[in-house]
Design a protein around this motif. Structure first.
Motif, PDB file in Angstrom:
ATOM      1  N   ARG A  11       0.860  -1.190   0.000  1.00 20.68           N
ATOM      2  CA  ARG A  11       0.000   0.000   0.000  1.00 20.68           C
ATOM      3  C   ARG A  11       0.892   1.235   0.000  1.00 20.68           C
ATOM      4  O   ARG A  11       1.960   1.250   0.618  1.00 20.68           O
ATOM      5  CB  ARG A  11      -0.898   0.043   1.242  1.00 20.68           C
ATOM      6  CG  ARG A  11      -1.833  -1.147   1.377  1.00 20.68           C
ATOM      7  CD  ARG A  11      -2.765  -0.996   2.566  1.00 20.68           C
ATOM      8  NE  ARG A  11      -3.742   0.079   2.321  1.00 20.68           N
ATOM      9  CZ  ARG A  11      -4.915  -0.102   1.716  1.00 20.68           C
ATOM     10  NH1 ARG A  11      -5.260  -1.306   1.285  1.00 20.68           N
ATOM     11  NH2 ARG A  11      -5.739   0.900   1.540  1.00 20.68           N
ATOM     12  N   ARG A  12       0.442   2.259  -0.735  1.00 18.95           N
ATOM     13  CA  ARG A  12       1.182   3.538  -0.700  1.00 18.95           C
ATOM     14  C   ARG A  12       0.163   4.660  -0.641  1.00 18.95           C
ATOM     15  O   ARG A  12      -0.661   4.836  -1.546  1.00 18.95           O
ATOM     16  CB  ARG A  12       2.075   3.693  -1.936  1.00 18.95           C
ATOM     17  CG  ARG A  12       2.923   4.977  -1.907  1.00 18.95           C
ATOM     18  CD  ARG A  12       3.972   4.911  -0.803  1.00 18.95           C
ATOM     19  NE  ARG A  12       4.899   6.028  -0.831  1.00 18.95           N
ATOM     20  CZ  ARG A  12       4.782   7.124  -0.050  1.00 18.95           C
ATOM     21  NH1 ARG A  12       3.744   7.244   0.767  1.00 18.95           N
ATOM     22  NH2 ARG A  12       5.689   8.065  -0.116  1.00 18.95           N
ATOM     23  N   ASP A  13       0.216   5.391   0.459  1.00 20.57           N
ATOM     24  CA  ASP A  13      -0.692   6.518   0.671  1.00 20.57           C
ATOM     25  C   ASP A  13       0.098   7.822   0.625  1.00 20.57           C
ATOM     26  O   ASP A  13       1.241   7.886   1.093  1.00 20.57           O
ATOM     27  CB  ASP A  13      -1.384   6.411   2.040  1.00 20.57           C
ATOM     28  CG  ASP A  13      -2.181   5.120   2.193  1.00 20.57           C
ATOM     29  OD1 ASP A  13      -2.674   4.620   1.160  1.00 20.57           O
ATOM     30  OD2 ASP A  13      -2.287   4.616   3.327  1.00 20.57           O
ATOM     31  N   HIS A  22      -4.921   7.165  -1.830  1.00 23.41           N
ATOM     32  CA  HIS A  22      -4.481   5.765  -1.791  1.00 23.41           C
ATOM     33  C   HIS A  22      -4.000   5.369  -3.195  1.00 23.41           C
ATOM     34  O   HIS A  22      -4.781   4.926  -4.031  1.00 23.41           O
ATOM     35  CB  HIS A  22      -5.630   4.860  -1.347  1.00 23.41           C
ATOM     36  CG  HIS A  22      -6.212   5.261  -0.026  1.00 23.41           C
ATOM     37  ND1 HIS A  22      -5.529   5.131   1.169  1.00 23.41           N
ATOM     38  CD2 HIS A  22      -7.411   5.814   0.291  1.00 23.41           C
ATOM     39  CE1 HIS A  22      -6.280   5.582   2.156  1.00 23.41           C
ATOM     40  NE2 HIS A  22      -7.428   5.996   1.657  1.00 23.41           N
ATOM     41  N   ALA A  23      -2.696   5.550  -3.445  1.00 25.15           N
ATOM     42  CA  ALA A  23      -2.154   5.293  -4.788  1.00 25.15           C
ATOM     43  C   ALA A  23      -2.047   3.800  -5.088  1.00 25.15           C
ATOM     44  O   ALA A  23      -2.317   3.360  -6.204  1.00 25.15           O
ATOM     45  CB  ALA A  23      -0.789   5.958  -4.930  1.00 25.15           C
ATOM     46  N   LEU A 217      -3.074  -2.670 -13.932  1.00 27.38           N
ATOM     47  CA  LEU A 217      -3.453  -1.948 -12.712  1.00 27.38           C
ATOM     48  C   LEU A 217      -4.609  -1.006 -12.999  1.00 27.38           C
ATOM     49  O   LEU A 217      -4.709  -0.421 -14.083  1.00 27.38           O
ATOM     50  CB  LEU A 217      -2.288  -1.072 -12.227  1.00 27.38           C
ATOM     51  CG  LEU A 217      -1.087  -1.681 -11.537  1.00 27.38           C
ATOM     52  CD1 LEU A 217      -0.162  -0.561 -11.101  1.00 27.38           C
ATOM     53  CD2 LEU A 217      -1.471  -2.531 -10.352  1.00 27.38           C
ATOM     54  N   LYS A 218      -5.460  -0.836 -12.009  1.00 31.67           N
ATOM     55  CA  LYS A 218      -6.518   0.181 -12.084  1.00 31.67           C
ATOM     56  C   LYS A 218      -6.829   0.621 -10.659  1.00 31.67           C
ATOM     57  O   LYS A 218      -7.021  -0.221  -9.773  1.00 31.67           O
ATOM     58  CB  LYS A 218      -7.773  -0.375 -12.757  1.00 31.67           C
ATOM     59  CG  LYS A 218      -8.829   0.688 -13.011  1.00 31.67           C
ATOM     60  CD  LYS A 218     -10.053   0.108 -13.698  1.00 31.67           C
ATOM     61  CE  LYS A 218     -11.095   1.203 -13.916  1.00 31.67           C
ATOM     62  NZ  LYS A 218     -12.331   0.647 -14.492  1.00 31.67           N
ATOM     63  N   ASP A 219      -6.847   1.930 -10.449  1.00 31.67           N
ATOM     64  CA  ASP A 219      -7.173   2.485  -9.123  1.00 31.67           C
ATOM     65  C   ASP A 219      -6.342   1.850  -8.007  1.00 31.67           C
ATOM     66  O   ASP A 219      -6.849   1.571  -6.915  1.00 31.67           O
ATOM     67  CB  ASP A 219      -8.671   2.308  -8.817  1.00 31.67           C
ATOM     68  CG  ASP A 219      -9.550   3.045  -9.818  1.00 31.67           C
ATOM     69  OD1 ASP A 219      -9.094   4.083 -10.341  1.00 31.67           O
ATOM     70  OD2 ASP A 219     -10.660   2.582 -10.088  1.00 31.67           O
ATOM     71  N   GLY A 220      -5.062   1.615  -8.315  1.00 28.49           N
ATOM     72  CA  GLY A 220      -4.154   1.122  -7.276  1.00 28.49           C
ATOM     73  C   GLY A 220      -4.244  -0.355  -6.968  1.00 28.49           C
ATOM     74  O   GLY A 220      -3.647  -0.837  -5.997  1.00 28.49           O
TER      75      GLY A 220
END
Length: 246
Positions: A11-13, A22-23, A217-220
């Protein structure tokens, strides 16, 4: 089969003003040695954030990242920089070459930070890398004396010179015309055939047809992870394209 990449619930915020963006939202996958993988997604999908984490340029908010068996997340900045220099060869869309310097000078740059290379070993490795990308006759040409395709080949040679565990390409054909793009794809397929592990980050779905695996990938989040049973030949595609006259 040796595991080069392992991501576990990454996770990368980012805090932007009063909001949290929330990338990446729990991305997990493994990549084995010798795979040629595209990571695909539109702008905003999280692929640039993922690229920065894979390239040890950034660390995840949570989750684990192992590069060639080494845990990256808890590393300090200096240790991460050393790992990046030894384990990853980067190829960028805009080449990132030093202006007014020769092909040799550009390619030997990563070895300057590697004390195990003497000056003569550095030069030998550099010349071998340039020959491997078809530029044995351009060793002393400067960046401003080369075409876009030649500059990208120099960038690929620089990525190869440390014999990294992973080649990480970011839109590596994005600035090139169609024919030159396929010439660079031919080179990547040749490197893959020699056993190099390659991750090619792109928004161009056509490139996936020339690779062994595609992660979307889509929306992280990872929305699909598929293997390609019918890899097209970039060399064959190149024979069908008109020759550049410049």
């Amino acid at each position: 089969m040796k595991e080069i990449i392992r991501l576990e619930k990454i996770r990368r915020d980012f805090i932007v003003g009063s909001k949290t963006v929330h990338a990446l939202r729990g991305v997990s996958f493994t990549i084995q040695e010798g795979e040629f993988v595209t990571i695909m997604g539109i702008s905003g999908s999280g692929k640039s954030t993922l690229l920065n984490i894979l390239g040890c340029l950034d660390t995840p908010t949570s989750g684990e990242y192992y590069l060639d068996g080494v845990s990256v997340r808890t590393m300090g900045k200096n240790a991460r920089a050393t790992l990046r220099n030894r384990k990853i060869g980067f190829v960028f869309q805009n080449y990132n070459l030093l202006a007014k310097t020769t092909a040799i000078e550009n390619v030997e740059l990563p070895l300057m930070y590697n004390p195990s290379f003497s000056a003569s070993a550095r030069r030998e490795s550099t010349i071998n890398a340039l020959k491997a990308v078809g530029l044995g006759d351009r060793l002393n040409h400067k960046s401003n004396q080369m075409s876009g395709g030649q500059m990208q080949r120099v960038a690929i040679a620089r990525a190869l010179v440390n014999n990294p565990a992973l080649l990480l390409a970011d839109e590596a054909t994005g600035n090139l015309d169609t024919r030159t793009s396929f010439e660079i794809l031919v080179l990547f397929q040749q490197l893959h055939a020699k056993g190099h592990t390659i991750i090619f980050v792109t928004h161009n779905p056509e490139i996936a047809e020339y690779c062994s695996r595609n992660i979307a990938l889509k929306d992280g989040r990872v929305t699909s992870d598929t293997y390609n049973d019918n890899i097209l030949s970039a060399e064959e595609a190149l024979t069908l394209l008109p020759v550049n006259n410049d």
